[in-house]
Design a protein around this motif. Structure first.
Motif, PDB file in Angstrom:
ATOM      1  N   LYS A   1     -16.163   5.804  21.430  1.00 55.94           N
ATOM      2  CA  LYS A   1     -15.828   6.768  20.391  1.00 55.94           C
ATOM      3  C   LYS A   1     -16.426   8.137  20.653  1.00 55.94           C
TER       4      LYS A   1
ATOM      5  N   ARG B   1      -5.414   1.012  11.888  1.00 59.79           N
ATOM      6  CA  ARG B   1      -6.741   1.595  11.785  1.00 59.79           C
ATOM      7  C   ARG B   1      -6.607   3.103  11.831  1.00 59.79           C
TER       8      ARG B   1
ATOM      9  N   LEU C   1      -0.802  -5.032  22.964  1.00 60.11           N
ATOM     10  CA  LEU C   1      -0.880  -3.579  23.041  1.00 60.11           C
ATOM     11  C   LEU C   1      -1.316  -3.082  24.416  1.00 60.11           C
TER      12      LEU C   1
ATOM     13  N   GLU D   1     -15.674  -3.935  17.085  1.00 54.65           N
ATOM     14  CA  GLU D   1     -14.730  -3.262  17.971  1.00 54.65           C
ATOM     15  C   GLU D   1     -14.132  -4.231  18.979  1.00 54.65           C
TER      16      GLU D   1
ATOM     17  N   LEU E   1      -2.516  -1.461  14.889  1.00 57.91           N
ATOM     18  CA  LEU E   1      -3.686  -2.151  14.354  1.00 57.91           C
ATOM     19  C   LEU E   1      -4.027  -1.696  12.936  1.00 57.91           C
TER      20      LEU E   1
ATOM     21  N   ALA F   1      -2.617   5.877  22.362  1.00 62.45           N
ATOM     22  CA  ALA F   1      -3.644   5.805  21.319  1.00 62.45           C
ATOM     23  C   ALA F   1      -3.006   5.785  19.932  1.00 62.45           C
TER      24      ALA F   1
ATOM     25  N   LEU G   1     -17.346   5.418  13.047  1.00 60.43           N
ATOM     26  CA  LEU G   1     -16.670   5.400  14.347  1.00 60.43           C
ATOM     27  C   LEU G   1     -16.149   4.007  14.696  1.00 60.43           C
ATOM     28  N   ARG G   2     -16.952   2.987  14.330  1.00 58.43           N
ATOM     29  CA  ARG G   2     -16.570   1.616  14.656  1.00 58.43           C
ATOM     30  C   ARG G   2     -15.194   1.255  14.123  1.00 58.43           C
ATOM     31  N   ARG G   3     -14.827   1.852  13.004  1.00 57.07           N
ATOM     32  CA  ARG G   3     -13.576   1.460  12.369  1.00 57.07           C
ATOM     33  C   ARG G   3     -12.374   2.238  12.876  1.00 57.07           C
ATOM     34  N   CYS G   4     -12.631   3.247  13.712  1.00 49.27           N
ATOM     35  CA  CYS G   4     -11.535   4.115  14.134  1.00 49.27           C
ATOM     36  C   CYS G   4     -11.033   3.762  15.526  1.00 49.27           C
ATOM     37  N   VAL G   5      -9.804   4.200  15.773  1.00 53.68           N
ATOM     38  CA  VAL G   5      -9.298   4.245  17.139  1.00 53.68           C
ATOM     39  C   VAL G   5      -9.544   5.680  17.582  1.00 53.68           C
ATOM     40  N   PHE G   6     -10.131   5.836  18.754  1.00 50.94           N
ATOM     41  CA  PHE G   6     -10.566   7.175  19.148  1.00 50.94           C
ATOM     42  C   PHE G   6      -9.714   7.725  20.286  1.00 50.94           C
ATOM     43  N   HIS G   7      -9.368   8.981  20.178  1.00 53.87           N
ATOM     44  CA  HIS G   7      -8.731   9.632  21.322  1.00 53.87           C
ATOM     45  C   HIS G   7      -9.237  11.057  21.473  1.00 53.87           C
ATOM     46  N   TYR G   8      -9.564  11.415  22.708  1.00 58.11           N
ATOM     47  CA  TYR G   8      -9.970  12.786  23.004  1.00 58.11           C
ATOM     48  C   TYR G   8      -8.803  13.481  23.685  1.00 58.11           C
TER      49      TYR G   8
ATOM     50  N   THR H   1      -9.763   3.453  23.772  1.00 52.96           N
ATOM     51  CA  THR H   1      -9.513   3.998  22.440  1.00 52.96           C
ATOM     52  C   THR H   1     -10.232   3.194  21.369  1.00 52.96           C
TER      53      THR H   1
ATOM     54  N   VAL I   1      -1.458   2.406  19.291  1.00 52.31           N
ATOM     55  CA  VAL I   1      -2.482   1.393  19.030  1.00 52.31           C
ATOM     56  C   VAL I   1      -2.964   1.505  17.584  1.00 52.31           C
TER      57      VAL I   1
END
Lengths: 275, 407
Positions: free
Chosen positions: B50, A32, B32, B20, A30, A23, A175-182, B46, A26
Motif C-alpha cells: 500500500k 473494496r 482475478l 490482505e 472484490l 487495479a 490501508l489494509r482494507r484498500c486496493v492500492f494503485h500508484y 494492488t 480488482v
C-alpha cells in the motif's frame, strides 16, 4: 468471470494504463475501496468520473478539506437551524428531527437505491484520524443516525475510489482494507495517446516536438514542481489558440507559465536555456 | 505453496497482514490473476503493498521467489520450442553463418539461455554474450544473430521483466528526501490548540448557554484550532557540510514554509556550536548562545542539522574553535550540552550515512543529542521523538577513545 471482471476498459476521453485497469477491476470485483495515489495532475480524480461513466453509474463526490470530519460524510444534524425554528419558525415541525438531518456524500452513497460510484477526493487533506473514523462504515457499508435511530444500509456496495496526494501517511488499518494503485507518470507513448484523445487534430510533428520539449523540461534537475499531464494538455491548448507553430520556435519554450508554476522553476529553466 | 511468498514478503519488512492475504486468496479464487504470473504480480501488489516506497522491496521479493518458476515456465513453453525449431530467414545466410548455426543445437542454446538468465543481473544492449537488445548474442530482441532466441520485446512485458526493471527504486524510504517529503514529515510535529480570534461557532457551548437562558439564543464563538508548535532550527554550513548543501537547502525550504509552526527560527553554525550562532550563512550577524537560550522557551523543539564530524580537538578542547571568529572559552562539547539541557526536546539530524558514524566525533555528539540520519525514516523517527519522547537511538560508545584523546 468476465461479467465480474474487466468491466472497466477506460473511456474515449480517458486512457488508462493496463496496470490501472487491472487495479480498478480488482477493486470492483472484490468490492473494496480503491486507493489511488500519484503525482498531482496524473488524472486521479478523473478516474472516478470516467469509471462512473464507463459503468453507467451515478457519481457522488466528496471533496475532503482540512476541516472535514468523517461524520460530516455520513450526515449533518443542523442544530442551529432547529434552534432557530424552535424560536422563530413553525414550532410544529421542530419535533421532527429528521427534517434537520442532511445526509453527507457517504451517507447519500449508502442510501442510494442502486449502485453508485463514490469519490473521496484527497483524503489526506483532512485530519490524521479521518480515515480511521471511516473504517467501520466502509467495511459494513451501513450506519445509524443516532438522533433518529434510523439505520441506513447500502442496497448494493458502492464502488469507492479514494485519491491521495501522498501528503500524509494513511493509517495501516485503513490501508489494509484498500486496493492500492500508484499512478505512474505516463511513458512517452502513453502520453502521446493521451494528448491525441484531447487534441485529436494535432499533427505527428507538432506532437513530437511538444513531447520532446515537455519531457526535456521534466528532466531538468532541481525543479520544484514538475509539469504533469494536465499541464501538458493545457499548454498544447494554449499553443493551438495562439497559433504557435512549435516546429519553427527557436530558443525558449513559449507559454512557459502554463507548464511551470513557481518563479524559481522558471528561473532555473531559463538559466539552463542560456547556458 | 504461496504461503512461503507471504513470508518472503514479510521478511523484507513489507507489512502484509492476514487480512490482505485472505483478500489475495479471494481474488485468486475469483480468477482475478487471470491464471498468469503477470496477473498475479499485479493482483498481489494492488492488494498487499500500500505504499510506493515499498514497491521496490516487493519487486525484489518477487524476483527472489519466482526466479526459478520463470525458467521452468520457459522450459515448458512448447510454442517457444516450436519457434526455435523452425528458425526463419535461413535462406539469406552466408556459409560462415550456416556453420555457426549448426554448431549450436536447440538443446544447447536453451541450456545456455537459462544459464545466462541466471547469471545476468541487469539490462544489456549491444555485445555478443548477454540477453539484451541490439546485439549479436543468440538471445534478446532487436538483435542480429540469425539463430537467436528472441526474448521479450514488443507485445506486452512479463512480470519478471517489470519486476527486474526496479522502476520504484527511487521511491524507497531509506534514500533521498525532497522538499515535499521533508514537509510531510515535519507535519508530524504539529500540535493543535485553540488560539487567536474567536471565529468558530462552539455548538455545544451555544446549546448549553441557550438552555440556561431558557431558550433565548446565545451564540458562543471560540478560536479555531491552530498549530502551537515552536521550532528552533540550527544548521551546520560550510566545510565538511558542502557536499550536503543541496539537502540542507531542501530541509530549510520545507521547515521555513510559512504557517507551518507557531514560531520558527533558524540559525547557522560552523562545524560545532561555540559561544555564538549566526543569523546568516556568511557568519556576519552573530547571536550569543547565552542570549539565544534566554530568549527561547523550554518547550521549543530544537532541531540540529549537521554532520557532527570534526577533529576531536575542535569538539573537546576549550579553545578548539578552528573558526576564526569564535574565540571560545568553553569547549564545543560543553556548548552543545548547554543547548541540549535547556530544551525539553531536542534532536539531531545527520546527513552523513549511518555506516560512517562509528569511531568519530559523531558518537560523542550522539551521546549529547538524540541523533538520526537525515533520511525519510530518520526524520520520521526524530519527529516522533520530539513529539512523544521515548527511547533515544543507541549509537556506539565513544568513552574509550575519548579518554585516550583527552589524556
Amino acid at each position: 468471470m468476465s461479467d465480474v471482471f474487466d468491466q472497466f476498459q477506460g473511456t474515449a476521453s480517458y486512457i488508462a494504463s493496463d496496470e490501472l485497469r487491472h487495479a480498478v477491476n480488482v477493486a470492483v470485483a472484490l468490492a473494496r475501496p480503491l486507493l489511488v495515489r500519484g503525482e498531482p495532475g496524473t488524472g486521479k480524480t478523473l478516474l472516478a468520473e470516467n469509471l462512473a461513466s464507463a459503468l453507467h453509474l451515478p457519481l457522488i463526490r466528496w471533496h475532503v478539506k482540512s476541516t472535514t470530519k468523517a461524520k460530516d460524510g455520513l450526515y449533518v444534524y443542523d442544530t442551529v437551524a432547529r434552534l432557530h425554528d424552535s424560536r422563530f419558525g413553525d414550532a410544529a415541525n421542530v419535533r421532527d428531527i429528521a427534517r434537520y438531518i442532511k445526509l453527507g456524500p457517504l451517507g447519500e452513497a449508502l442510501a442510494a437505491p442502486s449502485r453508485v460510484v463514490l469519490l473521496i477526493d484527497e483524503i489526506d487533506k483532512a485530519d490524521l484520524e479521518f480515515p480511521n473514523d471511516l473504517l467501520h462504515e466502509l467495511d459494513v457499508m451501513r450506519f445509524r443516525i443516532d438522533e433518529t435511530g434510523r439505520e441506513i444500509a447500502a442496497a448494493e456496495r458502492p464502488i469507492v475510489v479514494i485519491t491521495s496526494n501522498n501528503e500524509k501517511e494513511l493509517p495501516d488499518a485503513f490501508l489494509r482494507r484498500c486496493v492500492f494503485h500508484y499512478i505512474q507518470f505516463p511513458s512517452r507513448e502513453l502520453m502521446a495517446e493521451i494528448v491525441r484523445v484531447h487534441h485529436p487534430d494535432i499533427t505527428d510533428r507538432v506532437l513530437d516536438n511538444a513531447l520532446e520539449m515537455f519531457f526535456g523540461l521534466r528532466a531538468t534537475p532541481r525543479l520544484r514542481k514538475k509539469p504533469s499531464t494536465s499541464e501538458l494538455i493545457d499548454w498544447i491548448c494554449a499553443l493551438k489558440k495562439a497559433g504557435v507553430d512549435l516546429t519553427r520556435v527557436s530558443g525558449g519554450i513559449p507559454f512557459l507559465g502554463t507548464l511551470l508554476k513557481t518563479e524559481q522553476d522558471v528561473e532555473t529553466v531559463s538559466k539552463r536555456a542560456k547556458a | 505453496m504461496l504461503i512461503d511468498f507471504l513470508f518472503e514478503l514479510r521478511s523484507r519488512k513489507l507489512p502484509v497482514s492476514t487480512h490482505e492475504w485472505m483478500a489475495l486468496m479471494e481474488g485468486m479464487a475469483l480468477g482475478l490473476h487471470e491464471s498468469s504470473l503477470d496477473g498475479f504480480y499485479q493482483l498481489c501488489r494492488t492488494l498487499c503493498v500500500k505504499d510506493i516506497a515499498l514497491y521496490d522491496a516487493y519487486d525484489e521479493a518477487f524476483l527472489a521467489y519466482f526466479k526459478d518458476v520463470h525458467v521452468d515456465a520457459l522450459r515448458l513453453t512448447e510454442q517457444l520450442a516450436a519457434w526455435l525449431a523452425n528458425p526463419r530467414a535461413l535462406d539469406g545466410l552466408t556459409e560462415e553463418q550456416r556453420k555457426a548455426l549448426q554448431s549450436l543445437d536447440i538443446e544447447k542454446l536453451r541450456q545456455l539461455f537459462e544459464q545466462r538468465l541466471k547469471e545476468q543481473k541487469g539490462r544489456h544492449d549491444g555485445g555478443n554474450r548477454w540477453i539484451g537488445t541490439g546485439g549479436t548474442s543468440p538471445f534478446g530482441t532487436g538483435g542480429k544473430n540469425p539463430n537467436a532466441m528472441r526474448v521479450g520485446g514488443g507485445g506486452g512485458r512479463s512480470a519478471m521483466q517489470v519486476a527486474d526493471e526496479r522502476r520504484f527504486r527511487e521511491y524507497r524510504r531509506d534514500v533521498v528526501l525532497d522538499v515535499r517529503q521533508i514537509d510531510v514529515a515535519l507535519r508530524g510535529l504539529r500540535r493543535l490548540g485553540r488560539e487567536g480570534a474567536q471565529e468558530e461557532l462552539d455548538l455545544d457551548e451555544t446549546v448549553d448557554k441557550t438552555c440556561r437562558n431558557a431558550g433565548e439564543i446565545e451564540v458562543v464563538f471560540r478560536p479555531p484550532r491552530r498549530n502551537r508548535v515552536k521550532v528552533l532550527l540550527l544548521m551546520d554550513v560550510g566545510g565538511s557540510m558542502d557536499p550536503h548543501a543541496e539537502l540542507m537547502s531542501r530541509m530549510f525550504t520545507a521547515a521555513s514554509r510559512t504557517g507551518r509552526f507557531a514560531k520558527f527560527r533558524s540559525y547557522y553554525f560552523h562545524n560545532c556550536v561555540y559561544n555564538s550562532v549566526y543569523e546568516d550563512a556568511q557568519f556576519r550577524k552573530g547571536l550569543p548562545v547565552a542570549d539565544l537560550l534566554a530568549g527561547s522557551d523550554r518547550d521549543e523543539k530544537l532541531v540540529m542539522v549537521g554532520d557532527a564530524l570534526m577533529h576531536p580537538g575542535e569538539l573537546l578542547d576549550p579553545s578548539g574553535a578552528s573558526f576564526l571568529y569564535s574565540q571560545n572559552r568553553a569547549s564545543g562539547h560543553e556548548w552543545l550540552r548547554r543547548l541540549a539541557a535547556h530544551f525539553r526536546s531536542a534532536a539531531w539530524l545527520n546527513p552523513e550515512p549511518e555506516r560512517f558514524w562509528s569511531g568519530t566525533t559523531i558518537e560523542v555528539i550522539a551521546s549529547v543529542f538524540a541523533m538520526w540520519p537525515l533520511t525519510l525514516d530518520g526524520l520520521g523517527q526524530a519527529v516522533r521523538y520530539l513529539v512523544r519522547g521515548g527511547e533515544r537511538p543507541r549509537v556506539g560508545d565513544p568513552s574509550r577513545w575519548m579518554k585516550a584523546m583527552v589524556s
